[in-house]
Every structure is written in structure tokens, then in C-alpha cells.
Design a protein around this motif. Structure first.
Motif, mmCIF file in Angstrom:
data_model
loop_
_atom_site.group_PDB
_atom_site.id
_atom_site.type_symbol
_atom_site.label_atom_id
_atom_site.label_comp_id
_atom_site.label_asym_id
_atom_site.label_seq_id
_atom_site.Cartn_x
_atom_site.Cartn_y
_atom_site.Cartn_z
ATOM 1 N N ASP A 1 0.846 -1.188 0.000
ATOM 2 C CA ASP A 1 0.000 0.000 0.000
ATOM 3 C C ASP A 1 0.882 1.239 0.000
ATOM 4 O OD1 ASP A 1 -2.264 1.491 -0.037
ATOM 5 O OD2 ASP A 1 -3.101 0.704 1.834
ATOM 6 N N LEU A 2 0.270 2.399 -0.203
ATOM 7 C CA LEU A 2 0.996 3.662 -0.254
ATOM 8 C C LEU A 2 0.620 4.543 0.923
ATOM 9 C CD1 LEU A 2 0.683 4.542 -4.055
ATOM 10 C CD2 LEU A 2 2.733 3.729 -2.883
ATOM 11 N N PHE A 3 1.577 5.317 1.374
ATOM 12 C CA PHE A 3 1.364 6.246 2.478
ATOM 13 C C PHE A 3 0.782 7.547 1.944
ATOM 14 C CE2 PHE A 3 3.587 9.497 5.338
ATOM 15 C CZ PHE A 3 2.525 9.523 6.237
ATOM 16 N N ASN A 4 -0.487 7.805 2.285
ATOM 17 C CA ASN A 4 -1.139 9.052 1.882
ATOM 18 C C ASN A 4 -0.920 10.092 2.978
ATOM 19 O OD1 ASN A 4 -2.354 8.046 -0.581
ATOM 20 N ND2 ASN A 4 -3.670 6.818 0.747
ATOM 21 N N ASN A 5 0.116 10.874 2.814
ATOM 22 C CA ASN A 5 0.539 11.826 3.838
ATOM 23 C C ASN A 5 -0.441 13.002 3.930
ATOM 24 O OD1 ASN A 5 1.896 13.441 5.613
ATOM 25 N ND2 ASN A 5 3.723 13.697 4.362
ATOM 26 N N ALA A 6 -1.086 13.138 5.091
ATOM 27 C CA ALA A 6 -1.965 14.285 5.339
ATOM 28 C C ALA A 6 -1.092 15.463 5.762
ATOM 29 C CB ALA A 6 -2.984 13.948 6.423
ATOM 30 N N ILE B 1 9.617 7.326 5.204
ATOM 31 C CA ILE B 1 8.608 6.309 4.889
ATOM 32 C C ILE B 1 8.315 6.323 3.395
ATOM 33 C CG2 ILE B 1 6.140 5.773 5.118
ATOM 34 C CD1 ILE B 1 6.372 6.349 8.068
ATOM 35 N N ALA B 2 8.159 7.509 2.821
ATOM 36 C CA ALA B 2 7.901 7.628 1.382
ATOM 37 C C ALA B 2 9.079 7.099 0.566
ATOM 38 C CB ALA B 2 7.623 9.088 1.028
ATOM 39 N N ASN B 3 10.296 7.407 0.985
ATOM 40 C CA ASN B 3 11.474 6.916 0.261
ATOM 41 C C ASN B 3 11.573 5.401 0.303
ATOM 42 O OD1 ASN B 3 12.299 9.514 -0.396
ATOM 43 N ND2 ASN B 3 13.600 9.723 1.406
ATOM 44 N N ARG B 4 11.245 4.817 1.428
ATOM 45 C CA ARG B 4 11.281 3.353 1.546
ATOM 46 C C ARG B 4 10.176 2.711 0.714
ATOM 47 N NH1 ARG B 4 14.122 5.170 5.611
ATOM 48 N NH2 ARG B 4 15.600 3.828 6.704
ATOM 49 N N GLU B 5 9.067 3.390 0.588
ATOM 50 C CA GLU B 5 8.017 2.887 -0.305
ATOM 51 C C GLU B 5 8.511 2.839 -1.741
ATOM 52 O OE1 GLU B 5 4.488 5.168 0.024
ATOM 53 O OE2 GLU B 5 3.808 4.147 1.828
ATOM 54 N N ASN B 6 9.202 3.884 -2.160
ATOM 55 C CA ASN B 6 9.729 3.918 -3.528
ATOM 56 C C ASN B 6 10.706 2.772 -3.771
ATOM 57 O OD1 ASN B 6 8.267 6.248 -4.098
ATOM 58 N ND2 ASN B 6 9.926 7.615 -3.476
ATOM 59 N N THR B 7 11.563 2.516 -2.778
ATOM 60 C CA THR B 7 12.506 1.389 -2.904
ATOM 61 C C THR B 7 11.759 0.070 -2.952
ATOM 62 O OG1 THR B 7 14.193 2.627 -1.682
ATOM 63 C CG2 THR B 7 14.486 0.256 -1.841
ATOM 64 N N ASN B 8 10.742 -0.054 -2.111
ATOM 65 C CA ASN B 8 9.957 -1.293 -2.081
ATOM 66 C C ASN B 8 9.272 -1.551 -3.414
ATOM 67 O OD1 ASN B 8 8.355 -3.484 -0.577
ATOM 68 N ND2 ASN B 8 6.743 -2.180 -1.390
ATOM 69 N N TRP B 9 8.664 -0.509 -3.984
ATOM 70 C CA TRP B 9 7.975 -0.677 -5.261
ATOM 71 C C TRP B 9 8.954 -1.002 -6.384
ATOM 72 C CZ3 TRP B 9 3.163 -1.754 -6.100
ATOM 73 C CH2 TRP B 9 2.205 -1.399 -5.138
ATOM 74 N N MET C 1 12.072 -5.223 4.218
ATOM 75 C CA MET C 1 10.831 -4.981 4.959
ATOM 76 C C MET C 1 11.064 -4.983 6.465
ATOM 77 S SD MET C 1 7.788 -6.881 2.842
ATOM 78 C CE MET C 1 8.628 -8.463 2.689
ATOM 79 N N LEU C 2 12.034 -5.751 6.941
ATOM 80 C CA LEU C 2 12.369 -5.733 8.368
ATOM 81 C C LEU C 2 12.898 -4.362 8.775
ATOM 82 C CD1 LEU C 2 14.042 -9.250 8.690
ATOM 83 C CD2 LEU C 2 11.951 -8.502 9.856
ATOM 84 N N LEU C 3 13.729 -3.780 7.931
ATOM 85 C CA LEU C 3 14.212 -2.423 8.197
ATOM 86 C C LEU C 3 13.067 -1.411 8.116
ATOM 87 C CD1 LEU C 3 17.541 -2.459 6.138
ATOM 88 C CD2 LEU C 3 17.313 -2.549 8.633
ATOM 89 N N ARG C 4 12.215 -1.620 7.143
ATOM 90 C CA ARG C 4 11.060 -0.733 6.961
ATOM 91 C C ARG C 4 10.131 -0.806 8.166
ATOM 92 N NH1 ARG C 4 6.617 -1.562 2.169
ATOM 93 N NH2 ARG C 4 5.563 0.434 2.334
ATOM 94 N N LEU C 5 9.930 -2.021 8.683
ATOM 95 C CA LEU C 5 9.065 -2.215 9.848
ATOM 96 C C LEU C 5 9.637 -1.508 11.071
ATOM 97 C CD1 LEU C 5 6.615 -3.606 11.165
ATOM 98 C CD2 LEU C 5 8.095 -5.585 11.607
ATOM 99 N N ARG C 6 10.936 -1.572 11.250
ATOM 100 C CA ARG C 6 11.569 -0.901 12.387
ATOM 101 C C ARG C 6 11.354 0.604 12.311
ATOM 102 N NH1 ARG C 6 17.869 -1.863 13.111
ATOM 103 N NH2 ARG C 6 17.933 -0.405 11.356
ATOM 104 N N TRP C 7 11.465 1.173 11.121
ATOM 105 C CA TRP C 7 11.244 2.610 10.962
ATOM 106 C C TRP C 7 9.782 2.968 11.195
ATOM 107 C CZ3 TRP C 7 14.767 6.349 10.642
ATOM 108 C CH2 TRP C 7 14.311 7.635 10.353
ATOM 109 N N GLN C 8 8.871 2.121 10.738
ATOM 110 C CA GLN C 8 7.447 2.375 10.945
ATOM 111 C C GLN C 8 7.116 2.381 12.437
ATOM 112 O OE1 GLN C 8 5.888 -0.814 8.585
ATOM 113 N NE2 GLN C 8 5.776 0.402 6.706
ATOM 114 N N LYS C 9 7.678 1.429 13.175
ATOM 115 C CA LYS C 9 7.421 1.354 14.617
ATOM 116 C C LYS C 9 7.974 2.584 15.333
ATOM 117 C CE LYS C 9 7.249 -3.688 15.142
ATOM 118 N NZ LYS C 9 7.928 -4.877 15.734
#
Length: 250
Positions: free
Chosen positions: A115-120, A155-163, A220-228
Motif C-alpha cells: 500500500d501507499l502512504f497518503n501523507n496528510a 517512509i515515502a522513500n522506503r516505499e519507492n525502494t519497495n515498489w 521490509m524488516l528495516l522498513r518495519l523498524r522505521w514504521q514502529k
């Protein structure tokens, strides 16, 4: 009020005729100064009140945006955790040479979706345009800037890498080695279309495919750590903003 003071001053001045006019002049000056000071005081009070109301309005809207982002990131965290678990499931099936079943099919579907992060950020952009000093609390001002400029951007940059991993590495391999079956739920409410390996033995021995799964899982493990970490700091910021709103409303 001013005419009243003038009568008192004039009476006192009349009691001593030689310095009558001097007292009268000084009294006029004093009254004018007092009037100016009172007017300035009232004006400053009104300006401070307007500024406080504006800040409360901004912080209230900002808090709404922050809470929306909290929900967004919690959803991303949930998806990330599911994709990590699905990746490990696939690797376990490869390692243990298990037969194809629904659990494996679902796992292939999960690693293929995100999914994508819709930044408010509407209120934050307004604060940027007005100048961050519109918020007087130094701690909140600093944390808001860090949240939007550091955490949310990461978070947005990691999404770009993930995609990029999904579109450039994983999906081309899945198109070769898997076939897609009809979705179990035609409304796509719960079950998506399922990916089934064409030849499980061949796929389990494909080092390129396994490497992509492992690399994606590690990312994704690195991404999860940043999300937390972001969620923890975001929750604290929301509470701090709410306390500031309460303080300004007193």
C-alpha cells in the motif's frame, strides 16, 4: 473616565493659583499618556487573543492530520508484518519441500501487494508558508518539522525502494514461475486472486527467486523498524499537541 480625572485635576490646580496653568498642562500630558497606555494595553491584549485563537485553530487541524497519518502508518505496519511473515512462509516451504496449498498461495499473493502512504500534510504546508514561528512552543515546532521532514519522508522513500523491488525484481520472476487463479471472493473483500507455482520443485531450486524473496524480506524488516519508531514518536507528538491546545484554551 477621562472627564472625571480632568475635574479632579482642575480642582487641585485651582487651589494653588500661581502654578495653576503648569499643573493643568502637566495634567493634560499625564492624561494623554495614560490614555495611550490603556489603548496600547487593550490592543496588545486583543492581538494576543487573536494570535492564541489562530494557533489553537492551526494546532487542532494539525492534530487531525497527525491522527490520520497515524492510522495510515498503522495500516502500512500491518501490511509489512504480513508480508514479512509470508516471505518466511515461502522460504520454509522451499526448505522443507512442502506441497502446494492455500497457505502458500496466499503467501505469494501477500508478498506481491503493498500500500501507499497518503501523507496528510495540508496544515503542515500552511505552517511552512506562514513560517514555523507561528507556533510558539519550541518543542512542538521542532518535533513537527522532524516528523514531516524526516520520518514521513523516509517512509515515502522506503516505499519507492519497495515498489522498485516489486516491479523490477519480484513480479517479473513471478510472471514466469507462477500462474494466477480466479479470486475466491469476486468482490475482492477478503481473498485476492491466488498465485500458484507452476512447478514447485523448480521454483524452490531457483536461487534468483529465493534471493529476491530474502532481499525483499530484509528490506521490509528495516522498513518495519522505521514504521514502529515513527508510530511511537507520532503518538507522543499527538499527545503533546493536545496538551498545548488545552493550555492555550485556558
Amino acid at each position: 473616565m477621562t472627564p472625571f480625572f480632568r475635574k479632579i485635576r482642575k480642582h487641585l490646580a485651582d487651589a494653588n493659583k500661581p502654578i495653576k496653568y503648569l499643573r493643568y498642562a502637566i495634567g493634560e500630558i499625564v492624561l494623554v499618556v495614560i490614555g495611550i497606555l490603556i489603548a496600547l494595553s487593550i490592543n496588545n491584549w486583543n492581538e494576543q487573543r487573536k494570535s492564541r485563537l489562530q494557533e489553537v485553530n492551526i494546532l487542532t487541524k494539525l492534530n487531525t492530520d497527525l491522527k490520520a497519518n497515524l492510522i495510515e502508518i498503522e495500516g502500512l505496519k500491518d501490511i509489512t508484518e504480513k508480508r514479512i511473515k509470508a516471505s518466511q512462509t515461502i522460504l520454509n516451504y522451499f526448505e522443507e519441500h512442502k506441497a502446494i496449498d492455500d497457505s502458500l498461495k496466499h503467501s505469494f499473493e501477500l508478498i506481491n501487494n503493498d500500500d501507499l502512504f497518503n501523507n496528510a500534510n495540508t496544515t503542515y504546508k500552511y505552517i511552512e508558508n506562514q513560517g514555523v514561528n507561528i507556533l510558539r512552543n519550541d518543542s512542538i515546532r521542532s518535533k513537527i518539522t522532524s516528523m514531516y521532514e524526516r520520518h514521513f519522508k523516509n517512509i515515502a522513500n522506503r516505499e519507492n525502494t519497495n515498489w522498485k523491488i516489486l516491479t523490477d525484481d519480484l513480479r517479473p520472476l513471478m510472471d514466469v514461475h507462477l500462474e494466477v487463479s480466479e479470486p475466491q471472493d469476486k468482490n475482492f473483500n477478503e481473498e485476492y486472486a491466488l498465485n500458484k507455482p507452476i512447478n514447485m520443485e523448480t521454483l524452490s531450486e531457483n536461487m534468483q527467486f529465493k534471493n529476491v524473496i530474502v532481499r525483499n524480506m530484509n528490506f521490509m524488516l528495516l522498513r518495519l523498524r522505521w514504521q514502529k519508531e515513527t508510530l511511537e514518536e507520532l503518538d507522543g507528538l499527538i499527545k503533546e499537541v493536545e496538551l498545548e491546545i488545552q493550555y492555550l484554551n485556558k
